[in-house]
Structures are given as structure tokens and as C-alpha cells.
Design a protein around this motif. Structure first.
Motif, PDB file in Angstrom:
ATOM      1  N   GLU A 111       0.822  -1.209   0.000  1.00 47.95           N
ATOM      2  CA  GLU A 111       0.000   0.000   0.000  1.00 47.95           C
ATOM      3  C   GLU A 111       0.862   1.268   0.000  1.00 47.95           C
ATOM      4  O   GLU A 111       0.587   2.221  -0.730  1.00 47.95           O
ATOM      5  N   VAL A 112       1.915   1.277   0.789  1.00 48.50           N
ATOM      6  CA  VAL A 112       2.751   2.483   0.806  1.00 48.50           C
ATOM      7  C   VAL A 112       3.419   2.681  -0.549  1.00 48.50           C
ATOM      8  O   VAL A 112       3.594   3.810  -1.021  1.00 48.50           O
ATOM      9  N   ARG A 113       3.737   1.588  -1.220  1.00 49.61           N
ATOM     10  CA  ARG A 113       4.305   1.699  -2.563  1.00 49.61           C
ATOM     11  C   ARG A 113       3.243   2.205  -3.551  1.00 49.61           C
ATOM     12  O   ARG A 113       3.500   3.075  -4.362  1.00 49.61           O
ATOM     13  N   ARG A 114       2.057   1.613  -3.435  1.00 46.74           N
ATOM     14  CA  ARG A 114       0.968   1.988  -4.333  1.00 46.74           C
ATOM     15  C   ARG A 114       0.706   3.492  -4.273  1.00 46.74           C
ATOM     16  O   ARG A 114       0.434   4.125  -5.288  1.00 46.74           O
ATOM     17  N   ARG A 115       0.804   4.058  -3.096  1.00 49.83           N
ATOM     18  CA  ARG A 115       0.486   5.485  -2.931  1.00 49.83           C
ATOM     19  C   ARG A 115       1.554   6.391  -3.544  1.00 49.83           C
ATOM     20  O   ARG A 115       1.344   7.598  -3.659  1.00 49.83           O
ATOM     21  N   ASN A 116       2.693   5.815  -3.883  1.00 47.89           N
ATOM     22  CA  ASN A 116       3.791   6.660  -4.357  1.00 47.89           C
ATOM     23  C   ASN A 116       4.290   6.342  -5.758  1.00 47.89           C
ATOM     24  O   ASN A 116       5.084   7.103  -6.311  1.00 47.89           O
ATOM     25  N   LEU A 117       3.866   5.233  -6.314  1.00 51.23           N
ATOM     26  CA  LEU A 117       4.377   4.869  -7.640  1.00 51.23           C
ATOM     27  C   LEU A 117       3.933   5.869  -8.703  1.00 51.23           C
ATOM     28  O   LEU A 117       2.835   6.439  -8.627  1.00 51.23           O
ATOM     29  N   VAL A 118       4.810   6.046  -9.683  1.00 52.01           N
ATOM     30  CA  VAL A 118       4.474   6.869 -10.842  1.00 52.01           C
ATOM     31  C   VAL A 118       3.246   6.273 -11.517  1.00 52.01           C
ATOM     32  O   VAL A 118       3.163   5.055 -11.708  1.00 52.01           O
ATOM     33  N   ARG A 119       2.273   7.147 -11.850  1.00 50.41           N
ATOM     34  CA  ARG A 119       1.032   6.689 -12.473  1.00 50.41           C
ATOM     35  C   ARG A 119       1.046   7.011 -13.958  1.00 50.41           C
ATOM     36  O   ARG A 119       1.816   7.864 -14.393  1.00 50.41           O
ATOM     37  N   PRO A 120       0.202   6.333 -14.717  1.00 53.50           N
ATOM     38  CA  PRO A 120       0.198   6.567 -16.173  1.00 53.50           C
ATOM     39  C   PRO A 120       0.073   8.045 -16.527  1.00 53.50           C
ATOM     40  O   PRO A 120       0.742   8.523 -17.455  1.00 53.50           O
TER      41      PRO A 120
END
Lengths: 785, 173
Positions: free
Chosen positions: A393-402
Motif C-alpha cells: 500500500e505504501v508503494r501503491r500510494r507513491n508509484l508513478v502513475r500513467p
């Protein structure tokens, strides 16, 4: 490229039957008439002045032809400095054989030439060298203290290079943070352990004044240029032959002093000379890598959003900056790759690269990525624990998005495309999170702690001309491939880059068959001789599927255009209406008109009387690649480990890779690169480390001491692909050779720390993670947990 | 250091050779340099990596730590003896099909070790193969495809119609 051609198909590698039959031609397999053998005398101490060398006993030993020292080679082989034009970088002058001073154990001091290898090695033991030992510099941090002994007195410092990297207001980010986490990480000093050791067979033709060098290298054309320069020969008089290479991994991309000493000696003695390195020499003198000390902190909001990243990186360069790539690329990449696939608005990295009395540090598969990704992923897990969030979840909140793409990192890297978030979601799904609790209970029943580790990453691949070339090294990105359609319709491809097992002949054939429009079987690929092939920069940095394949495509398309122009004349059709596929020219929409390509080619070679004088008849073309400064592949790895409580032993029991390297030329070859890369990364996490004693003596000088993964250590790996084409490269490919090695150390490490955390124990923050580190962590856990 | 030569007889891949060698000469050097069989590679020279594996009277040995005189009167099988002309052995074919190699340097030793495993355990489990080839290091493949290749070769080697080089096998996609 559409999916109807050869690109995208898992065709079998055309390289393999010869290798399977034991008919490869590695350097040591080839013998020249009049050949003699070289053995080296190497420094047994880490730091010393050479007071005296007495070669008289060795010279009079049986079957000995010559004994040479630095004095004998002076004037026959110039010295060099492994400098790139990084501001402030300094490097000492190096010579083929040590001149006056030795700076690491294993440095070549003298060479013995004899009629056989045995006599050469026997005589090397008779060379007497008096060393006046000095205190060795081993700790790169202590090496920066005032009064430290100096590795290179001429430089007046042990600091090779220092620089800040990054942008954004990091102080404000940390001042405004709700949560700050930090880690201090030490990664092990690695070496490549290519199973074929280095070797060279050098022959000088004194009448033609030409030097032919058969050598185990990744960069033959680069060596041609540099050997010509250092040995005082015109470039057209140096030929570098590289047939089969038994592994390289970045380690064989340099001018090594021992190798060029053999070439110089072959010229001096007018005799073909062979030197085949033994493993003991490899462990002392091959380049090493990864030895990084990193302290880093991450500032986050209460809901887990990253505000800023700070890091201090100290890179242990060893004794020399290797020529011509230098020793700073690893440290620079640790500093600049660290933000990875995450949106990090402010980064301040501080890099120092420091000389010590060890074998040189240089590029090794995934240069700098493993420590960078390890540090970032450890920070993400610390953040997850601090904030009470799940690691994904912490990764999901910070990953570059399309919608963020193209994304420019705070260290200046541009991610042109990718699937940063999707790769995480697919990896978690592929792992099968629902079954994890049962796997944990099953492991616990066997006395083992189960841990799961995530690593989301980007990998910089296919660097362009600005990377090294603009900083003064003869390394570029405009690789060339020559494609020739022969009179009978067969096709010859001259590939600038030979490869070391990446299947480049196979993928080049696939690309050319599609680009030209001929059957795969019609294509023959030739590489490995700089006297024959066009220019190339070699095989490194996950570049060949982009650079070499791009050049092959360009050449194939050019030849296809010429064929269609000729066919247009012969068929009295507009070339724009013609198509060429599977070796047959046809007119679009006219089913009856089909002419085999060999009929066109035969006219171009032997029937030119049928053609108008102004039509281009040459059916050979050189294509070159001119792409972006670099591209990035991305992906997510998930490792599942079991930690045995009683022994501290770690086993990787499951491994998932979701990789996005753009368009796949040959899926089997890509998967092979990923699996092998993960194995190497797993070795880094759990096994591999060059160890020195307090005097700088390597303690890992055999393969019993330096452990690389066996079949028993590496699990089966489950792989899924996402294919987001690179918008900037010829074929949409991104390169993948190092991606496995980039992500694996972090995924395995995070899994171990997850297992430890579930037992209430703190994590381990060094690599390799040894059983004693695990047991220490478990012993320190509060008993109540 | 020149020592007296000693006469030995080696049967290599079915062919008998009478040789005069120094007692200190290694089997791998005699195979490569004296008999012109460079398919057996040298990886570590201290018996760890398995690259130089050959079969000595049907049991694998590390030719880099075996003296040639120790092989006197015995039979040696090397990678060069696996294929029959251009016809590959089932293990070679499965290594090709499953991509059980990349740079090819460990491959001859790995193949000879695989021959021994399948001769001793004709129907092995994946774990038996994995543990069996853990004797030999590969730096390129990560081993998974090698395990798959050995498992795929096993039924072909133990079939009632043992591998016959004169019968072409179906071409693979």
C-alpha cells in the motif's frame, strides 16, 4: 513491428548447437603457430614500494624466452588514466606492469614468457621482488581522514570524486514531514566470476605491422581504438577477434593492464603470446563492484506520501579507476537511481568515491541499481511499519502513475513510458496473497519464518552517446549493423556486437528477417572480428535489444527499399505498390504477381545490363542507431523466503517477476536474461562478498570462499510480461539484460526483514545477509514477542 | 621442473590413445592440449565449479584436479562424445529446446553431469535433478531451464527405443 513476423517469437537460439557440441571457440581453445605462454608475477601485498626486481634466476630457467618488467615495456606501451570529465574527478596514471609502486594484491609486476604454461608459471616463482610495505588504506571513510596514507601520492588525496545530485527543496520536505524513516546500509563487494576467466592471444605480424588480438571482451571495437592508441599503431593495423565469451557481466569491458601487457610483449618479442587467467588471478585482479555505504532518510506525510529523500553514498573505488569507463558510474547510479519508480519531489544525494588498496571497483551487471533499489525499498518498508500501512500500500500510494508519464525524476532521469503501478498490482496478484497465511503456518510448523519482500524498480538501459562518450571515453551509442542481400536471396548480417551468450545472432536474425522481408533461415549473422564487422560499442547496459537491434532494423529496411526500387523497374510497377514478405516480392492487390527476391538480387549483381544507369544496385547497407539518451524498463519483483530459526539460513522458496521491457524480440531469451539476472541478484543478497583481512589480503581467493548461487539456492521463477513500447526507440524495445539483477537483492532482503519483523526482530541492514546476521537479529528480539 | 614422461593409455570417447605425459599434467590439459578436445572447459582449477566435469569409467570427475596418470587404463567420456556427427544427444537437444545455456561455457560439464545423473537415476524428480546439478555452477541461466531440460531428456533416454542417431526426431517449433 506487428505480431505476424519473427519479432515476438520464441525461436530457438541459433548459437546453441555449436556450444552444446563443445565446439565453441573461446580464447584458450585457439592456438597460433610459434605461440608461447605468459605467466604473471603479481603483488602479494596491498601497498608497497618496489625496491628491487631480480629476474636473473627466472631468465635462466628452462624453456623461458623472456622476463619483462615495467622498465622493459616503457616506450612500447603508454600509460593511461581512467578519467572521465566529471568535474573534479582525479585518477592516477596506470601502466601495464606496476611502475615503482603496487596498490593492491594481485597487481601485475612482471611477466614471464616460456614455451609452455607450466614452465612460465614455474619461472614466475623465481622472480625476486623486494617490496617495502606501507600501511594499506582499506576503509573508504577512514581514507578521507586527514593523515590517512594515500593510495596515489601524486594525487594528494584519496577522494576520487565528490558530487551532490538531485533537485527540489529537501530541507522544506523534511521540515514539513509527519514521519521520517532512515536506514544505514552496507552492500558487499562483489566480483563477476565469469566462468571463462579473462584471456588473450596476441600475435604481431612484423612485416605488415599488424596486431591481431583474440580476447575475451565485451567491447572489441573499443579495445581496437585503445590498443592502437596505447601501443602506437594505426587503427587499421589492429584487429580484435572475439568469438565466444564465457560470461562477462560488465567485468570484461575494460583495458586491463595484464592483457595489454601481453599484447605489448607479443610485439616486443615478435612471437604470438597466450595468457589464460587462472581463477586465483581472477579473484585478485578482475574488477569488483557494489561496495557501497549508504545512509538515507525518507520524509513522508501521515498518509504515506513521499515528500523528500536524502542520501549519503560512499563508494569504495579500490586502487584504480579502470580505463576507460572509470570508477564513478556505480556511485553515480546509486545516487541518481534511488528514487526509482516513485514520485519523489525532492532529492538530495551526496556521493563520495574513494580510492583504497583493493582491486578496482567498476561496472557490474545493473551498475549501481542493486544498492539504490535496496536502499529505497528498505526505506519503503520502514515507512510502512512506521505508518501502519501494508508494504504494497505504501508503494501503491507513491508509484508513478500513467498520467504522470513522461516523468522526470528529481535526479533528472526521464521515464518515457512504463507500467510502474500496474507491475506492482500484477506481481501481488501473481504471488497469490490469499494463500500466504497458510504458507506462513506451514513454514512455522517446520521451524521456519516466512517472509515476503517487494521490490518495485526502474532500470536505466541502452544509454546513448552522452553517457560516456561526451565525458571523453571511446564509448558511443551509434552502433552499426551491415545487411547484405546476396545474389541467391540469402542475407548476410555483420553485427558490430558479438555478445556473451545473450543470443544476439538469433535476435538480430529475427529483426532483419522482418525488416527486410525474408525467411529467418535465409539470414546468416556474423560477428566477432573488428576487421570485418562495422562499428559497435559492445554489449553492456542492457543495450543490444535497443541499439544493436535498432541498427539491424535500419539496415534491413534500407535494403528492402533498394530491392523494391529494383523490382519496381523490373515489374514495371510503382515501388510504393510493392511488398516484400518471406522472400517474395508481390504487387499489392494483384495476387498473380509474385517474384522471388533472389531473381531481383541476381539482376542487381549479375544482370545490371537490364537496369537503368541511375538506379542504385548495391544491396548492402550499413544501418546505425541514433536513439534517445537512454530508456528505462520497469517492473516489480516479489520474493518469498523461509528463514530457519535454529540456523539463520535463508532459502528463497518462491519468486515472482513482472517485467516491462517494452516490445519482446524473443520471449525465451528475455526470460533467460531475467532468470539468470535474478540468480545473480540473489547471490548478492545472501552469498557473495569479497573479504579482505586488515592488511588488504583477499580472503576470498577461491570459489570455495566466494560463494555464487548453485541450483540448490535459486528457486523456479514465475514471470509475467507487460509490453509498453518505448516511444523513443526504433522497435519499442527497452532492454532487459540487467533487470533481474537490479530488483532481486532488494526483494530478497525485504523478505528476510519481513520474516524477522514477524518474529518481533529488527531487520538486517547489510549484504550479504549471513546466517549469523539473522541469528543476531533474532537474539536481539524482545523475548515477549 | 622438467620431469620424466610417463606412458599412459586413455580411452577417450571410445578411442584408445597411448600418450607420454609428465606426472604433474592434469587430465583436462591432456584432453584439451594433447588430444585436441577443447570442449572440456576450465573454470576454477580447484575442483569447485564443475565446468571441467568428464566421466571417468562412467563416474563424474573434475578433470582440473585429476592427474592424467590417474586415468591410465581407464575410459573417459567428454562432451565431444555425446553427439553422433551432426545428430545431437537427447540432452543436448533438450538443452537447446529449453534454452539450458547462454554463454555455453559451463555447458559441457553440465551435460556430462546430467548424463551421469540420468544413468544413475533414470526417472528423477525435479528436486533430484536440482540437487544433482548443484555440483556444477552456471552464472548465466539461473538453472531453471537446465532442470527442465534434464527432466525432458529423461524419458527419451530411458525409452524402450533408446536414442538412435539414425532416426531423425521431430523438428521443434
Amino acid at each position: 513491428m506487428t505480431g505476424t513476423g519473427y519479432v515476438g517469437r520464441a525461436v530457438r537460439r541459433r548459437e546453441d548447437p555449436r556450444l552444446l557440441a563443445g565446439r565453441g571457440r573461446y580464447v584458450d581453445d585457439v592456438t597460433e603457430p610459434r605461440q608461447a605462454y605468459v605467466a604473471f608475477v603479481r603483488s602479494p601485498v596491498a601497498s608497497a614500494r618496489i625496491a628491487r626486481i631480480d629476474t636473473s634466476a627466472a631468465r635462466s630457467a628452462p624453456d623461458v624466452l623472456a622476463v619483462l618488467t615495467a622498465d622493459d615495456l616503457a616506450g612500447h606501451c603508454s600509460g593511461w588514466r581512467g578519467l572521465l570529465s566529471w568535474p573534479g574527478m582525479v585518477a592516477g596514471e596506470q601502466t601495464a606492469l606496476a611502475t615503482g609502486v603496487v596498490r593492491h594484491v594481485g597487481e601485475p609486476v612482471a611477466l614471464v614468457v616460456a614455451t609452455g604454461r607450466g614452465p612460465a608459471e614455474d619461472a614466475a616463482e623465481l622472480v625476486e621482488v623486494d617490496y617495502e610495505e606501507r600501511p594499506a588504506v582499506l576503509d573508504p571513510v577512514a581514507a578521507l581522514e586527514p593523515g590517512s596514507p594515500l593510495v596515489h601520492e601524486e594525487l594528494g588525496t584519496n577522494l576520487c570524486f565528490a558530487s551532490p545530485f538531485g533537485s527540489g527543496d529537501v530541507d522544506a520536505a523534511f521540515a514539513g514531514a509527519d514521519t521520517v524513516v532512515d536506514v544505514t546500509v552496507r552492500t558487499g563487494r562483489h566480483t563477476a566470476v565469469a566462468l571463462e576467466t579473462r584471456g588473450i592471444l596476441a600475435a604481431f605480424d612484423r612485416d605488415e605491422r599488424t596486431l591481431t588480438v583474440r580476447i575475451s571482451t565485451q567491447a572489441p571495437q573499443m579495445l581496437q581504438t585503445l590498443y592502437a592508441r596505447l601501443l602506437g599503431l594505426p587503427e587499421n593495423s589492429v584487429r580484435v577477434i572475439t568469438e565466444h565469451v564465457g560470461g562477462a557481466f560488465g567485468m570484461k569491458a575494460f583495458v586491463y593492464p595484464d592483457e595489454i601487457a601481453v599484447a605489448a610483449a607479443a610485439m616486443l618479442l615478435d612471437r604470438p603470446l597466450k595468457w589464460t587467467q587462472d581463477r586465483y588471478e581472477a579473484m585478485q585482479s578482475d574488477t569488483q563492484a557494489r561496495d557501497e555505504r549508504v545512509t538515507a532518510s525518507l520524509a513522508l506525510t501521515a498518509d504515506g506520501r513521499i515528500l523528500g529523500l536524502r542520501s549519503q553514498v560512499v563508494s569504495d573505488a579500490g586502487a584504480w579507476s579502470m580505463y576507460p569507463r572509470g570508477c564513478v558510474t556505480e556511485g553515480v547510479q546509486v545516487a541518481t537511481i534511488m528514487p526509482g519508480p516513485y514520485r519523489v519531489p525532492a532529492v538530495a544525494a551526496d556521493l563520495r568515491v574513494v580510492y583504497t588498496n583493493k582491486a578496482p571497483l567498476a561496472v557490474y551487471r545493473a551498475v549501481g541499481h542493486p544498492p539504490a533499489i535496496l536502499v529505497m525499498e528498505l526505506l519503503m518498508d520502514e515507512a510502512a511499519r512506521a505508518l501502519g500501512l501494508a508494504p504494497d500500500e505504501v508503494r501503491r500510494r507513491n508509484l508513478v502513475r500513467p498520467e504522470d508519464l513522461p516523468y522526470t525524476s528529481a535526479t533528472g532521469n526521464v521515464y518515457d513510458s512504463g507500467s510502474h503501478l500496474e507491475s506492482l498490482e500484477r506481481a501481488v496478484a501473481l504471488l497469490g496473497p490469499d494463500g500466504l497465511e497458510e504458507r506462513r503456518r506451514d513454514a512455522a510448523a517446520r521451524g521456519r519464518l516466512l517472509g515476503v519482500g517487494l521490490a518495485a524498480f526502474v532500470e536505466l538501459s541502452a544509454p546513448g552517446a552522452m553517457f560516456y562518450g561526451a565525458k571523453g571515453a571511446p564509448i558511443t551509442a551509434h552502433d552499426q549493423v551491415e545487411v547484405t542481400l546476396q545474389p541467391d536471396g540469402s542475407v548476410t548480417v555483420l553485427l558490430g556486437t558479438p555478445g556473451q551468450g545473450q543470443g544476439l545472432h538469433t535476435t538480430a536474425a529475427q529483426v532483419v528477417a522482418d525488416g527486410l522481408g525474408v525467411p529467418l533461415e535465409a539470414v546468416r549473422v556474423v560477428s566477432g572480428d573488428t576487421g570485418v564487422v562495422p562499428h559497435g560499442s559492445g554489449v553492456w547496459a542492457s543495450r543490444s535489444a535497443v541499439v544493436s537491434a535498432g541498427a539491424a532494423h535500419a539496415a534491413a529496411v534500407e535494403v528492402r527499399g533498394r530491392v523494391l526500387a529494383l523490382a519496381g523497374h523490373l515489374l514495371e510497377a510503382d515501388p510504393a505498390d510493392l511488398e516484400l514478405s518471406e522472400g517474395v516480392v508481390g504487387v499489392r492487390g494483384v495476387p498473380g504477381t509474385r517474384v522471388p527476391v533472389h531473381e531481383i538480387a541476381a539482376v542487381a549483381y549479375w544482370g545490371t545490363h537490364r537496369l537503368p544507369p541511375d538506379l542504385e544496385v548495391g544491396l548492402g547497407a550499413v544501418g546505425s542507431y541514433a536513439g534517445p539518451p537512454y530508456t528505462f524498463n520497469n517492473g516489480t519483483h516479489v520474493a518469498v523466503v523461509e528463514v530457519e530459526r535454529a540456523t539463520g539460513l535463508v532459502r528463497v522458496v518462491d519468486y515472482v517477476v513482472v517485467e516491462d521491457c517494452g516490445v519482446l524480440i524473443n520471449p525465451d531469451i528475455v526470460d533467460g536474461q531475467i532468470r539468470g539476472g535474478v540468480a545473480q541478484g540473489l547471490g548478492g543478497a545472501l552469498l557473495e562478498q569479497v573479504v579482505h583481512d586488515p592488511n588488504g589480503q583477499p580472503q576470498t581467493s577461491t570459489m570455495l570462499d566466494y560463494l555464487v548461487p548453485t541450483a540448490y539456492d535459486v528457486p523456479d521463477i514465475r514471470i509475467e510480461h507487460i509490453q509498453t513500447p518505448a516511444p523513443t526507440t526504433t522497435l519499442g524495445t527497452k532492454g532487459v539484460g540487467e533487470a533481474g539483477t537490479a530488483g532481486a537483492p532488494a526483494a530478497v532482503h525485504c523478505a528476510v526483514n519481513d520474516a524477522l519483523a514477524r518474529a518481533g526482530a529488527g531487520g538486517v541492514f547489510r549484504q550479504p545477509i549471513r546466517p549469523e546476521d539473522v541469528l543476531d537479529a533474532l537474539d536481539r528480539a524482545p523475548a515477549s514477542r | 621442473m622438467t620431469e620424466e614422461l610417463q606412458e599412459i593409455t586413455l580411452t577417450v570417447n571410445g578411442r584408445r590413445h597411448v600418450l607420454a605425459v609428465q606426472p604433474r599434467r592434469l587430465l583436462v590439459d591432456v584432453l584439451r592440449d594433447d588430444l585436441g578436445l577443447p570442449g572440456t572447459h576450465i573454470g576454477c582449477e580447484h575442483g569447485v565449479c564443475g565446468t571441467c566435469t568428464v566421466l571417468l569409467d562412467d563416474a563424474s570427475v573434475r578433470a582440473c584436479i585429476t592427474l592424467a596418470v590417474q586415468a591410465d587404463g581407464r575410459s573417459v567420456r567428454t562432451v565431444e562424445g555425446l553427439a553422433d556427427g551432426m545428430r545431437l544427444h537427447p540432452l543436448q537437444e533438450e538443452f537447446w529446446d529449453k534454452q539450458g545455456l547462454q554463454c555455453g561455457y559451463c555447458t559441457p560439464g553440465m551435460l556430462m553431469r546430467a548424463v551421469e545423473i540420468l544413468e544413475q537415476v533414470p526417472d528423477p524428480t525435479p528436486d533430484q535433478v536440482r540437487e544433482g546439478i548443484a555440483s556444477n555452477l552456471c552464472r548465466c541461466t539461473g538453472y531453471q531451464y537446465i532442470v527442465e531440460a534434464v527432466l525432458a531428456a529423461a524419458p527419451r533416454m530411458r525409452s524402450e527405443n533408446p536414442w538412435d542417431p539414425t532416426v531423425p526426431t521431430e523438428a521443434k517449433a
